[in-house]
Design a protein around this motif. Sequence first.
Motif, PDB file in Angstrom:
ATOM      1  N   ALA A   1      -5.146   9.880  -3.856  1.00  0.00           N
ATOM      2  CA  ALA A   1      -4.108   8.947  -4.161  1.00  0.00           C
ATOM      3  C   ALA A   1      -3.457   9.098  -5.313  1.00  0.00           C
ATOM      4  N   ASP A   2      -2.220   8.837  -5.627  1.00  0.00           N
ATOM      5  CA  ASP A   2      -1.384   8.559  -6.541  1.00  0.00           C
ATOM      6  C   ASP A   2      -1.436   7.416  -7.519  1.00  0.00           C
ATOM      7  N   VAL A   3      -1.639   6.427  -6.643  1.00  0.00           N
ATOM      8  CA  VAL A   3      -1.734   4.934  -6.865  1.00  0.00           C
ATOM      9  C   VAL A   3      -2.567   4.174  -6.173  1.00  0.00           C
ATOM     10  N   VAL A   4      -3.399   3.204  -6.602  1.00  0.00           N
ATOM     11  CA  VAL A   4      -4.066   2.373  -6.017  1.00  0.00           C
ATOM     12  C   VAL A   4      -3.567   0.781  -6.201  1.00  0.00           C
ATOM     13  N   VAL A   5      -3.663   0.286  -4.873  1.00  0.00           N
ATOM     14  CA  VAL A   5      -3.002  -0.938  -4.739  1.00  0.00           C
ATOM     15  C   VAL A   5      -4.366  -1.695  -4.308  1.00  0.00           C
TER      16      VAL A   5
ATOM     17  N   PRO B   1       9.048   6.872   1.018  1.00  0.00           N
ATOM     18  CA  PRO B   1       8.382   8.022   1.207  1.00  0.00           C
ATOM     19  C   PRO B   1       6.872   7.894   0.612  1.00  0.00           C
ATOM     20  N   ILE B   2       6.045   6.817   1.284  1.00  0.00           N
ATOM     21  CA  ILE B   2       4.572   6.530   0.895  1.00  0.00           C
ATOM     22  C   ILE B   2       3.766   6.664   2.102  1.00  0.00           C
ATOM     23  N   GLN B   3       2.734   7.555   1.907  1.00  0.00           N
ATOM     24  CA  GLN B   3       1.577   7.645   2.683  1.00  0.00           C
ATOM     25  C   GLN B   3       0.615   6.490   2.185  1.00  0.00           C
ATOM     26  N   THR B   4      -0.264   5.758   3.095  1.00  0.00           N
ATOM     27  CA  THR B   4      -0.955   5.073   2.684  1.00  0.00           C
ATOM     28  C   THR B   4      -2.464   5.665   3.256  1.00  0.00           C
ATOM     29  N   VAL B   5      -3.519   5.547   2.436  1.00  0.00           N
ATOM     30  CA  VAL B   5      -4.991   5.612   2.839  1.00  0.00           C
ATOM     31  C   VAL B   5      -5.809   4.544   2.599  1.00  0.00           C
ATOM     32  N   GLY B   6      -6.871   4.595   2.922  1.00  0.00           N
ATOM     33  CA  GLY B   6      -7.829   3.434   2.667  1.00  0.00           C
ATOM     34  C   GLY B   6      -9.364   3.475   3.322  1.00  0.00           C
TER      35      GLY B   6
ATOM     36  N   VAL C   1      -0.315  -2.825 -13.431  1.00  0.00           N
ATOM     37  CA  VAL C   1       0.558  -4.016 -12.876  1.00  0.00           C
ATOM     38  C   VAL C   1      -0.308  -5.252 -12.567  1.00  0.00           C
ATOM     39  N   VAL C   2       0.110  -6.382 -12.682  1.00  0.00           N
ATOM     40  CA  VAL C   2      -0.614  -7.428 -11.875  1.00  0.00           C
ATOM     41  C   VAL C   2       0.327  -8.370 -11.191  1.00  0.00           C
ATOM     42  N   VAL C   3       0.456  -8.288 -10.062  1.00  0.00           N
ATOM     43  CA  VAL C   3       1.326  -9.084  -9.144  1.00  0.00           C
ATOM     44  C   VAL C   3       0.870 -10.141  -8.308  1.00  0.00           C
ATOM     45  N   GLU C   4       1.393 -11.153  -7.522  1.00  0.00           N
ATOM     46  CA  GLU C   4       1.054 -12.048  -6.853  1.00  0.00           C
ATOM     47  C   GLU C   4       1.153 -11.838  -5.558  1.00  0.00           C
ATOM     48  N   THR C   5       1.958 -10.889  -5.143  1.00  0.00           N
ATOM     49  CA  THR C   5       2.317 -10.633  -3.602  1.00  0.00           C
ATOM     50  C   THR C   5       2.690  -9.415  -3.231  1.00  0.00           C
ATOM     51  N   LEU C   6       2.447  -9.133  -2.129  1.00  0.00           N
ATOM     52  CA  LEU C   6       2.476  -7.537  -1.452  1.00  0.00           C
ATOM     53  C   LEU C   6       4.000  -7.369  -1.827  1.00  0.00           C
ATOM     54  N   ASP C   7       5.000  -8.025  -1.474  1.00  0.00           N
ATOM     55  CA  ASP C   7       6.290  -7.647  -1.909  1.00  0.00           C
ATOM     56  C   ASP C   7       6.594  -7.266  -3.227  1.00  0.00           C
ATOM     57  N   GLN C   8       5.983  -7.890  -4.055  1.00  0.00           N
ATOM     58  CA  GLN C   8       5.974  -7.552  -5.697  1.00  0.00           C
ATOM     59  C   GLN C   8       5.220  -6.014  -5.765  1.00  0.00           C
ATOM     60  N   ALA C   9       4.163  -5.838  -5.130  1.00  0.00           N
ATOM     61  CA  ALA C   9       3.745  -4.530  -5.368  1.00  0.00           C
ATOM     62  C   ALA C   9       4.441  -3.506  -4.503  1.00  0.00           C
ATOM     63  N   VAL C  10       5.268  -3.796  -3.482  1.00  0.00           N
ATOM     64  CA  VAL C  10       6.151  -2.829  -3.030  1.00  0.00           C
ATOM     65  C   VAL C  10       7.235  -2.660  -3.757  1.00  0.00           C
ATOM     66  N   GLU C  11       7.677  -3.512  -4.568  1.00  0.00           N
ATOM     67  CA  GLU C  11       8.907  -3.239  -5.471  1.00  0.00           C
ATOM     68  C   GLU C  11       8.212  -2.472  -6.792  1.00  0.00           C
ATOM     69  N   ALA C  12       7.247  -2.556  -7.180  1.00  0.00           N
ATOM     70  CA  ALA C  12       6.601  -1.951  -8.269  1.00  0.00           C
ATOM     71  C   ALA C  12       6.578  -0.379  -7.767  1.00  0.00           C
ATOM     72  N   LEU C  13       6.043  -0.096  -6.426  1.00  0.00           N
ATOM     73  CA  LEU C  13       6.148   1.424  -6.091  1.00  0.00           C
ATOM     74  C   LEU C  13       7.533   1.951  -5.910  1.00  0.00           C
ATOM     75  N   ALA C  14       8.625   0.932  -5.551  1.00  0.00           N
ATOM     76  CA  ALA C  14      10.046   1.314  -5.443  1.00  0.00           C
ATOM     77  C   ALA C  14      10.412   1.554  -6.899  1.00  0.00           C
ATOM     78  N   TYR C  15       9.935   1.072  -7.824  1.00  0.00           N
ATOM     79  CA  TYR C  15      10.623   1.527  -9.159  1.00  0.00           C
ATOM     80  C   TYR C  15      10.005   3.062  -9.742  1.00  0.00           C
ATOM     81  N   ILE C  16       8.705   3.288  -9.185  1.00  0.00           N
ATOM     82  CA  ILE C  16       8.448   4.531  -9.366  1.00  0.00           C
ATOM     83  C   ILE C  16       9.172   5.579  -8.683  1.00  0.00           C
ATOM     84  N   LEU C  17       9.530   5.354  -7.588  1.00  0.00           N
ATOM     85  CA  LEU C  17      10.458   6.190  -6.554  1.00  0.00           C
ATOM     86  C   LEU C  17      11.940   6.173  -7.018  1.00  0.00           C
ATOM     87  N   GLU C  18      12.472   5.292  -7.923  1.00  0.00           N
ATOM     88  CA  GLU C  18      13.850   5.524  -8.174  1.00  0.00           C
ATOM     89  C   GLU C  18      14.246   6.847  -8.819  1.00  0.00           C
TER      90      GLU C  18
END
Length: 146
Positions: free
Chosen positions: A78-82, A29-34, A129-146
């Motif tokens: 925004a709640d979070v900025v990627v 359940p993520i809405q993106t803006v930018g 958080v510092v990550v190297e890939t978009l997949d890792q950024a998505v997983e960091a957001l997933a952790y918030i949503l647990e």
Amino acid sequence: MELVVYLAGQIHDDWREQFRNKIKEKGFPIQTVGPQENHDRSDEIGELIKGTQPNAIYRDEAASQMNNLRTTVLMNKADVVVALFGSKYKQWNTAMDAATAIQMGKPVILVRSEEFHHALKELSNKSQVVVETLDQAVEALAYILE
């Protein structure tokens, strides 16, 4: 809970679409803006609103005002900025957006390759958080949503 995520970074490729597809595939359940993703519209918006400008410098200034307005309003929501630092394009806007988000007290997930570690050490240090890939950024957001 739905998160609003501001996607900061260059607008010259489809990284935002890739990111949106990844969160959609996971059903998050993520809405993106930018920023405005249509580069021509981003460059022309100042004159479209304020009228023809006397030269390229004023044209850029008028566009910057409109784009900064958009960034401020949407980043505030925004709640979070990627913030993605890619390797192909100059990253001035990404750095500015990440620094602005930090100043606004917004949590930042910085996406950058190891090769940019030194150049981005201050932003990295102030990001949550510092990550190297978009997949890792998505997983960091997933952790918030647990």
